[in-house]
Design a protein around this motif. Structure first.
Motif, PDB file in Angstrom:
ATOM      1  N   ASP A 185       0.813  -1.224   0.000  1.00  0.00           N
ATOM      2  CA  ASP A 185       0.000   0.000   0.000  1.00  0.00           C
ATOM      3  C   ASP A 185       0.842   1.267   0.000  1.00  0.00           C
ATOM      4  O   ASP A 185       0.322   2.354  -0.262  1.00  0.00           O
ATOM      5  CB  ASP A 185      -0.936   0.022   1.225  1.00  0.00           C
ATOM      6  N   ASP A 186       2.120   1.139   0.327  1.00  0.00           N
ATOM      7  CA  ASP A 186       2.999   2.303   0.396  1.00  0.00           C
ATOM      8  C   ASP A 186       3.771   2.428  -0.909  1.00  0.00           C
ATOM      9  O   ASP A 186       4.629   1.584  -1.214  1.00  0.00           O
ATOM     10  CB  ASP A 186       3.967   2.162   1.570  1.00  0.00           C
ATOM     11  N   PRO A 187       3.525   3.447  -1.723  1.00  0.00           N
ATOM     12  CA  PRO A 187       4.165   3.572  -3.041  1.00  0.00           C
ATOM     13  C   PRO A 187       5.682   3.562  -2.985  1.00  0.00           C
ATOM     14  O   PRO A 187       6.340   2.952  -3.842  1.00  0.00           O
ATOM     15  CB  PRO A 187       3.628   4.909  -3.571  1.00  0.00           C
ATOM     16  N   GLU A 188       6.257   4.238  -1.991  1.00  0.00           N
ATOM     17  CA  GLU A 188       7.716   4.287  -1.893  1.00  0.00           C
ATOM     18  C   GLU A 188       8.293   2.899  -1.648  1.00  0.00           C
ATOM     19  O   GLU A 188       9.291   2.499  -2.266  1.00  0.00           O
ATOM     20  CB  GLU A 188       8.143   5.242  -0.773  1.00  0.00           C
ATOM     21  N   THR A 189       7.661   2.153  -0.751  1.00  0.00           N
ATOM     22  CA  THR A 189       8.133   0.806  -0.442  1.00  0.00           C
ATOM     23  C   THR A 189       7.924  -0.130  -1.616  1.00  0.00           C
ATOM     24  O   THR A 189       8.807  -0.935  -1.953  1.00  0.00           O
ATOM     25  CB  THR A 189       7.395   0.259   0.793  1.00  0.00           C
ATOM     26  N   ASP A 190       6.771  -0.031  -2.241  1.00  0.00           N
ATOM     27  CA  ASP A 190       6.464  -0.877  -3.388  1.00  0.00           C
ATOM     28  C   ASP A 190       7.491  -0.677  -4.506  1.00  0.00           C
ATOM     29  O   ASP A 190       7.966  -1.631  -5.124  1.00  0.00           O
ATOM     30  CB  ASP A 190       5.056  -0.558  -3.890  1.00  0.00           C
ATOM     31  N   LYS A 191       7.863   0.567  -4.733  1.00  0.00           N
ATOM     32  CA  LYS A 191       8.848   0.875  -5.766  1.00  0.00           C
ATOM     33  C   LYS A 191      10.239   0.376  -5.375  1.00  0.00           C
ATOM     34  O   LYS A 191      10.989  -0.144  -6.218  1.00  0.00           O
ATOM     35  CB  LYS A 191       8.884   2.379  -6.019  1.00  0.00           C
TER      36      LYS A 191
END
Length: 361
Positions: free
Chosen positions: A235-241
């Motif tokens: 759910d966290d864009p920074e982590t997902d990236k």
């Protein structure tokens, strides 16, 4: 003088009593140490391999899978080699379960021991199917009857080269260190899920959930946290990236650290051709990479030739029987992999008839 005389006569007896007492005390002390080590799940060495100190050191082999042909043919090869090595000397391998998180039975139910669980609610995995893995383990641990005290979390693209002993040490699980899992290099992101009060980032092991041999009761504690951390990371864009396709692996590493669990890191647990050039003493082949270069760095397909082995070439159906062997100059680990795939496909009944279950629904 009388006192001295009697003391002189008593000295040998006294020394004998002291010696006997010392022997008895030493014996009791050693017995207590040995008993304490056993009760604290100590270990001993057999044939150079560290073994669990528990009487019940068998582990259940469990892997999560879908009903897609890509997953099915890998599971069939994996199960073939499990059966081949399970009862060999040195093995602590127990029963086997394919945890099928497609929600409905498929055509391999009679061939491979399978436990069906539900996938995540539609859309929650955002196309990242691996996110179903921790949720599948939670359901399986809650609903299934598991006789063994330990569990090996494995994957469909694993091949057992030889029998696997229990590499865990009591409540301390064993895992494989991945060179590309580097929590310390992602401290800013990691701290969103592993706050400073939990400890230094270096306490997070460079592992994924597989391969890991872990005590069942410990996995029951970690698994729900693993689910929650995985979903929060996605759910966290920074982590997902930052984590991409290994996000769920980082989630397991963080979840286990949140429970104060650190793993025994065993590099001999697994090899990954062609990154690892030789099989050596490693136990599991993980064929995650495409094998299409020789030792000189030259392509073995295209203009240079026509040989390659990449599991992604068989997304919609299984590889054919009797794959051609690699050309000269390809790493020994790749040659071994192809030979083991060929042996499995030659001996699994109905190999060429495996098709998508969607044709039968």
């Amino acid at each position: 003088m009388i006192v001295r005389k009697h003391m002189g006569r008593a000295s040998p007896i006294l020394l004998l009593l002291l010696a006997f007492g010392f022997f008895f005390a030493t014996y009791n002390l050693l017995t207590m140490i040995i008993h304490n080590k056993a009760s604290n799940l100590g270990s001993w060495v057999v044939d150079g391999v560290k073994r669990s100190g528990e009487l019940n050191s068998k582990f259940h082999v469990a892997l999560t899978a879908t009903d897609a042909p890509y997953s099915q043919w890998q599971c069939r090869i994996m199960y073939y080699w499990y059966k081949k090595v399970k009862d060999m000397p040195g093995s602590d391998m127990g029963k086997f379960t394919r945890i099928l998180h497609s929600g409905i039975p498929d055509k391999l139910m009679e061939e491979i021991p399978t436990f069906v669980v539900d996938p995540l609610p539609e859309g929650l995995d955002r196309g990242y199917v691996v996110l179903n893995r921790p949720w599948a383990f939670v359901q399986w641990l809650e609903k299934a009857t598991i006789e063994e005290e330990y569990i090996l979390m494995a994957e469909p693209d694993h091949i057992f080269v030889k029998p696997l002993p229990n590499l865990a040490h009591g409540i301390k699980p064993a895992g494989f260190p991945f060179f590309y899992i580097k929590p310390a290099e992602h401290e800013k992101v990691i701290r969103k899920f592993y706050p400073k009060e939990s400890g230094p980032v270096t306490d997070i092991d460079p592992i994924g959930n597989s391969p890991v041999i872990i005590k069942k009761s410990l996995l029951e504690e970690i698994a729900p946290t693993w689910v929650n951390v995985s979903l929060r990371m996605k759910d966290d864009p920074e982590t997902d990236k930052a984590f991409g396709w290994v996000l769920e692996m980082y989630a397991y590493a963080v979840a286990s650290a949140l429970h104060g669990v650190q793993h025994i890191l065993r590099k001999d647990f697994m090899l990954q051709p062609p990154w690892d050039l030789e099989v050596g003493e490693n136990i599991i082949i993980h064929y995650t990479y495409g094998c299409d270069y020789n030792l000189k760095g030259e392509l073995t397909y295209g203009k240079k030739g026509d040989w390659r082995f990449d599991k992604r070439s068989y997304l919609t159906g299984p590889p054919p029987r009797n794959l051609s062997l690699p050309p000269p100059g390809v790493p020994e680990s790749v040659v071994r992999l192809v030979k083991m795939v060929n042996e499995a496909t030659a001996n699994i009944p109905g190999w060429d008839t495996l098709t998508s279950d969607t044709d039968q629904k």
